[in-house]
Write a protein that holds these residues in place. Structure first.
Motif, PDB file in Angstrom:
ATOM      1  N   TYR A   1       0.996  -1.291  -0.057  1.00  0.00           N
ATOM      2  CA  TYR A   1      -0.023  -0.017   0.045  1.00  0.00           C
ATOM      3  C   TYR A   1       0.742   1.166   0.003  1.00  0.00           C
TER       4      TYR A   1
ATOM      5  N   MET B   1       3.037   0.878   3.167  1.00  0.00           N
ATOM      6  CA  MET B   1       2.825  -0.246   4.237  1.00  0.00           C
ATOM      7  C   MET B   1       2.908  -1.599   3.375  1.00  0.00           C
TER       8      MET B   1
ATOM      9  N   VAL C   1       2.303  -5.658   3.609  1.00  0.00           N
ATOM     10  CA  VAL C   1       1.762  -6.688   4.400  1.00  0.00           C
ATOM     11  C   VAL C   1       1.662  -8.175   3.456  1.00  0.00           C
TER      12      VAL C   1
ATOM     13  N   GLU D   1      -6.935 -10.675   7.448  1.00  0.00           N
ATOM     14  CA  GLU D   1      -6.772  -9.558   7.988  1.00  0.00           C
ATOM     15  C   GLU D   1      -7.079  -8.083   6.834  1.00  0.00           C
ATOM     16  N   GLU D   2      -7.112  -8.536   5.983  1.00  0.00           N
ATOM     17  CA  GLU D   2      -6.663  -7.596   4.823  1.00  0.00           C
ATOM     18  C   GLU D   2      -7.692  -6.318   4.974  1.00  0.00           C
TER      19      GLU D   2
ATOM     20  N   TYR E   1      -6.052  -4.005   7.466  1.00  0.00           N
ATOM     21  CA  TYR E   1      -5.072  -3.477   7.307  1.00  0.00           C
ATOM     22  C   TYR E   1      -5.399  -2.269   6.285  1.00  0.00           C
ATOM     23  N   LYS E   2      -6.176  -2.461   5.200  1.00  0.00           N
ATOM     24  CA  LYS E   2      -6.823  -1.404   4.520  1.00  0.00           C
ATOM     25  C   LYS E   2      -7.314  -0.407   5.372  1.00  0.00           C
TER      26      LYS E   2
END
Length: 143
Positions: A93, A110, A112, A119-120, A123-124
């Motif tokens: 990201y 970021m 990931v 957990e996407e 994170y977004k």
């Protein structure tokens, strides 16, 4: 933070979206080369074996302050990390705020692991909050 002397401005009045204005790709971006430059630089720094851009959007600053709008790039890279035998698949990201008056790009990124796909959405949301709330108070920092 990376410094870039590119002179191509990025302007857009609205993000192009059919769902979320933050994470949807759009097809016509006036000039996203500066964002791609920083993504490619990150791939180089990560010793990425491959890299792919999945989407590019512009998140306009609608707060009324002088912080530039952010160009958001979401992509993937394959890179070997931590002396592992197999490369990791990493979602990147990346947000670039172009401060044209100072000839500076502010880059927020970021990484990931794609293995954290469950957990996407979290994170977004974390990334989106960081991008939306970045506020430049003192442009004199970029002398």
């Amino acid at each position: 933070m990376r410094y870039s002397k590119e002179s191509n401005p990025t302007t857009s009045s609205k993000p192009r979206s059919t769902t979320s204005p933050f994470f949807s790709p759009f097809s016509t971006l006036p000039d996203a080369s500066h964002t791609r430059f920083h993504f490619d630089s990150l791939a180089h720094d990560n010793d990425a074996l491959s890299s792919t851009v999945e989407s590019v959007t512009i998140l306009p600053n609608d707060r009324g302050d002088s912080t530039p709008s952010a160009t958001i790039l979401i992509g993937r890279q394959k890179a070997q990390k931590f002396n592992r035998a197999m490369p990791d698949d990493i979602r990147i990201y990346l947000a670039v705020y172009r401060v044209e008056t100072k000839n500076v790009d502010i880059v927020l990124s970021m990484n990931v692991p794609v293995s954290a796909q469950a957990e996407e959405e979290a994170y977004k949301a974390i990334f989106e909050t960081a991008v939306r709330t970045l506020h430049i108070v003192d442009f004199g920092l970029f002398a």
